[in-house]
Design a protein around this motif. Sequence first.
Motif, PDB file in Angstrom:
ATOM      1  N   ILE A 190      39.227  89.091  20.417  1.00  0.00           N
ATOM      2  CA  ILE A 190      37.776  89.152  20.255  1.00  0.00           C
ATOM      3  C   ILE A 190      37.202  89.240  21.666  1.00  0.00           C
ATOM      4  O   ILE A 190      37.731  88.617  22.586  1.00  0.00           O
ATOM      5  CB  ILE A 190      37.245  87.897  19.509  1.00  0.00           C
ATOM      6  N   ALA A 191      36.164  90.047  21.856  1.00  0.00           N
ATOM      7  CA  ALA A 191      35.627  90.254  23.201  1.00  0.00           C
ATOM      8  C   ALA A 191      34.224  89.686  23.321  1.00  0.00           C
ATOM      9  O   ALA A 191      33.361  89.943  22.471  1.00  0.00           O
ATOM     10  CB  ALA A 191      35.610  91.744  23.544  1.00  0.00           C
ATOM     11  N   SER A 192      33.999  88.920  24.378  1.00  0.00           N
ATOM     12  CA  SER A 192      32.651  88.491  24.720  1.00  0.00           C
ATOM     13  C   SER A 192      31.930  89.705  25.292  1.00  0.00           C
ATOM     14  O   SER A 192      32.413  90.334  26.235  1.00  0.00           O
ATOM     15  CB  SER A 192      32.708  87.351  25.741  1.00  0.00           C
ATOM     16  N   PHE A 193      30.757  90.018  24.741  1.00  0.00           N
ATOM     17  CA  PHE A 193      30.128  91.315  25.003  1.00  0.00           C
ATOM     18  C   PHE A 193      28.671  91.126  25.393  1.00  0.00           C
ATOM     19  O   PHE A 193      27.915  90.459  24.697  1.00  0.00           O
ATOM     20  CB  PHE A 193      30.215  92.166  23.735  1.00  0.00           C
ATOM     21  N   SER A 194      28.295  91.727  26.535  1.00  0.00           N
ATOM     22  CA  SER A 194      26.896  91.692  26.958  1.00  0.00           C
ATOM     23  C   SER A 194      26.224  93.049  26.788  1.00  0.00           C
ATOM     24  O   SER A 194      25.000  93.155  26.848  1.00  0.00           O
ATOM     25  CB  SER A 194      26.807  91.277  28.429  1.00  0.00           C
ATOM     26  N   LYS A 235      43.087  99.426  25.467  1.00  0.00           N
ATOM     27  CA  LYS A 235      44.219 100.285  25.824  1.00  0.00           C
ATOM     28  C   LYS A 235      45.556  99.591  25.557  1.00  0.00           C
ATOM     29  O   LYS A 235      46.584 100.254  25.360  1.00  0.00           O
ATOM     30  CB  LYS A 235      44.145 100.675  27.302  1.00  0.00           C
ATOM     31  N   VAL A 236      45.540  98.256  25.578  1.00  0.00           N
ATOM     32  CA  VAL A 236      46.798  97.504  25.495  1.00  0.00           C
ATOM     33  C   VAL A 236      46.855  96.521  24.328  1.00  0.00           C
ATOM     34  O   VAL A 236      47.910  95.967  24.028  1.00  0.00           O
ATOM     35  CB  VAL A 236      47.056  96.738  26.812  1.00  0.00           C
ATOM     36  N   GLY A 237      45.708  96.288  23.682  1.00  0.00           N
ATOM     37  CA  GLY A 237      45.661  95.327  22.590  1.00  0.00           C
ATOM     38  C   GLY A 237      44.798  95.846  21.446  1.00  0.00           C
ATOM     39  O   GLY A 237      44.309  96.977  21.477  1.00  0.00           O
ATOM     40  N   LYS A 238      44.592  95.000  20.437  1.00  0.00           N
ATOM     41  CA  LYS A 238      43.826  95.378  19.250  1.00  0.00           C
ATOM     42  C   LYS A 238      42.526  94.584  19.206  1.00  0.00           C
ATOM     43  O   LYS A 238      42.529  93.356  19.089  1.00  0.00           O
ATOM     44  CB  LYS A 238      44.634  95.107  17.985  1.00  0.00           C
ATOM     45  N   ALA A 239      41.405  95.295  19.280  1.00  0.00           N
ATOM     46  CA  ALA A 239      40.093  94.641  19.229  1.00  0.00           C
ATOM     47  C   ALA A 239      39.702  94.361  17.788  1.00  0.00           C
ATOM     48  O   ALA A 239      39.762  95.248  16.932  1.00  0.00           O
ATOM     49  CB  ALA A 239      39.049  95.529  19.894  1.00  0.00           C
ATOM     50  N   LEU A 240      39.286  93.123  17.534  1.00  0.00           N
ATOM     51  CA  LEU A 240      38.840  92.742  16.191  1.00  0.00           C
ATOM     52  C   LEU A 240      37.323  92.687  16.089  1.00  0.00           C
ATOM     53  O   LEU A 240      36.786  92.712  14.981  1.00  0.00           O
ATOM     54  CB  LEU A 240      39.426  91.385  15.804  1.00  0.00           C
ATOM     55  N   GLY A 241      36.632  92.602  17.215  1.00  0.00           N
ATOM     56  CA  GLY A 241      35.178  92.538  17.175  1.00  0.00           C
ATOM     57  C   GLY A 241      34.600  92.070  18.486  1.00  0.00           C
ATOM     58  O   GLY A 241      35.326  91.788  19.451  1.00  0.00           O
ATOM     59  N   LEU A 242      33.276  91.990  18.508  1.00  0.00           N
ATOM     60  CA  LEU A 242      32.530  91.598  19.694  1.00  0.00           C
ATOM     61  C   LEU A 242      31.717  90.347  19.395  1.00  0.00           C
ATOM     62  O   LEU A 242      31.195  90.195  18.289  1.00  0.00           O
ATOM     63  CB  LEU A 242      31.572  92.726  20.113  1.00  0.00           C
ATOM     64  N   ILE A 243      31.591  89.480  20.389  1.00  0.00           N
ATOM     65  CA  ILE A 243      30.759  88.289  20.271  1.00  0.00           C
ATOM     66  C   ILE A 243      29.577  88.424  21.223  1.00  0.00           C
ATOM     67  O   ILE A 243      29.760  88.691  22.414  1.00  0.00           O
ATOM     68  CB  ILE A 243      31.543  87.011  20.611  1.00  0.00           C
ATOM     69  N   TYR A 273      29.527  89.986  16.155  1.00  0.00           N
ATOM     70  CA  TYR A 273      29.204  88.670  15.623  1.00  0.00           C
ATOM     71  C   TYR A 273      28.232  87.996  16.584  1.00  0.00           C
ATOM     72  O   TYR A 273      28.533  87.835  17.772  1.00  0.00           O
ATOM     73  CB  TYR A 273      30.478  87.838  15.468  1.00  0.00           C
ATOM     74  N   THR A 274      27.071  87.646  16.082  1.00  0.00           N
ATOM     75  CA  THR A 274      26.034  87.047  16.913  1.00  0.00           C
ATOM     76  C   THR A 274      25.662  85.669  16.378  1.00  0.00           C
ATOM     77  O   THR A 274      25.863  85.371  15.194  1.00  0.00           O
ATOM     78  CB  THR A 274      24.770  87.918  16.954  1.00  0.00           C
ATOM     79  N   ALA A 275      25.105  84.860  17.276  1.00  0.00           N
ATOM     80  CA  ALA A 275      24.595  83.548  16.881  1.00  0.00           C
ATOM     81  C   ALA A 275      23.570  83.116  17.906  1.00  0.00           C
ATOM     82  O   ALA A 275      23.784  83.272  19.106  1.00  0.00           O
ATOM     83  CB  ALA A 275      25.716  82.519  16.800  1.00  0.00           C
ATOM     84  N   PRO A 276      22.414  82.576  17.446  1.00  0.00           N
ATOM     85  CA  PRO A 276      21.427  82.051  18.390  1.00  0.00           C
ATOM     86  C   PRO A 276      21.849  80.682  18.900  1.00  0.00           C
ATOM     87  O   PRO A 276      22.504  79.913  18.185  1.00  0.00           O
ATOM     88  CB  PRO A 276      20.154  81.951  17.538  1.00  0.00           C
ATOM     89  N   ALA A 277      21.474  80.399  20.137  1.00  0.00           N
ATOM     90  CA  ALA A 277      21.821  79.091  20.703  1.00  0.00           C
ATOM     91  C   ALA A 277      20.902  78.782  21.876  1.00  0.00           C
ATOM     92  O   ALA A 277      20.462  79.685  22.591  1.00  0.00           O
ATOM     93  CB  ALA A 277      23.275  79.067  21.167  1.00  0.00           C
ATOM     94  N   SER A 278      20.630  77.498  22.064  1.00  0.00           N
ATOM     95  CA  SER A 278      19.956  77.038  23.270  1.00  0.00           C
ATOM     96  C   SER A 278      21.032  76.776  24.311  1.00  0.00           C
ATOM     97  O   SER A 278      22.233  76.784  24.007  1.00  0.00           O
ATOM     98  CB  SER A 278      19.174  75.754  22.989  1.00  0.00           C
ATOM     99  N   TRP A 279      20.610  76.506  25.548  1.00  0.00           N
ATOM    100  CA  TRP A 279      21.619  76.162  26.550  1.00  0.00           C
ATOM    101  C   TRP A 279      22.303  74.844  26.195  1.00  0.00           C
ATOM    102  O   TRP A 279      23.468  74.622  26.546  1.00  0.00           O
ATOM    103  CB  TRP A 279      20.984  76.074  27.937  1.00  0.00           C
ATOM    104  N   ASP A 280      21.594  73.977  25.461  1.00  0.00           N
ATOM    105  CA  ASP A 280      22.167  72.674  25.126  1.00  0.00           C
ATOM    106  C   ASP A 280      23.340  72.793  24.152  1.00  0.00           C
ATOM    107  O   ASP A 280      24.317  72.049  24.257  1.00  0.00           O
ATOM    108  CB  ASP A 280      21.099  71.754  24.520  1.00  0.00           C
TER     109      ASP A 280
END
Length: 230
Positions: free
Chosen positions: A17-21, A35-43, A75-82
């Motif tokens: 899973i990749a952290s995505f900006s 190129k070397v692995g299998k991506a299942l989705g983005l966070i 896959y998204t989710a809202p969050a505060s810094w806390d």
Amino acid sequence: MTAVADWKNGANGQSFIASFSGGKDSVLALYKAMKVGKALGLIVMLEEEGKRSRSHGTPPDLIRAQAESIGLPVYTAPASWDDYEEVFIHLLEDAKKQGAEVLVTGDLELTAHGCWQDKVSSIAGLKLGMPLWEMDHRETVEEFIRLGFVSIVVTVNLALGMREDDLGRTLTLAFVEELVARGIDPCGEGGEFHTTVIDGPLFKHRISVHKGEIVTHGEYAFLPLTLDHV
């Protein structure tokens, strides 16, 4: 904890899973990992209201357009810094249940000890993959450009040498040369600038965007991007 020596090659032969900006570093890291692995989705983590991404202030519909063009679920989710860490770990745990073995991030520079990314991936039972880790900054951005990726500067820090008229510019080799001449890290690793990627070898089609009016807030200036609806 994941062995530091494995960070750079952590995605090799793994489902991840990749952290995505939506910016250049996360896109290049995703490209290398795929190129070397299998991506299942983005966070993608969102601000509390769920109207913008926490990292680059990108609207969710633009993020979804990027993910759709790449061909991956997001896959998204809202969050505060806390509660950011707690929510992020929960997303990682969900990804692990779906078969993810590794978290991929686009970080270039992280200390070997006390690494937050390593901490949260370990808590979720994942290994860490950082394909760009310890790469030379200029070589990284020039590789990104030469591969054919197209990105637009959307955030600048005016206190770190960037200017309002840098907003909306496409990252090119000539622009990289200019940034270096101005004493600016061409990867923006010090928070000098952020980008949004709209095309490149990972994308099935270019993301058509409309550039809004520049907004300034303290030492920062932002260029809102919205999807062009044809």
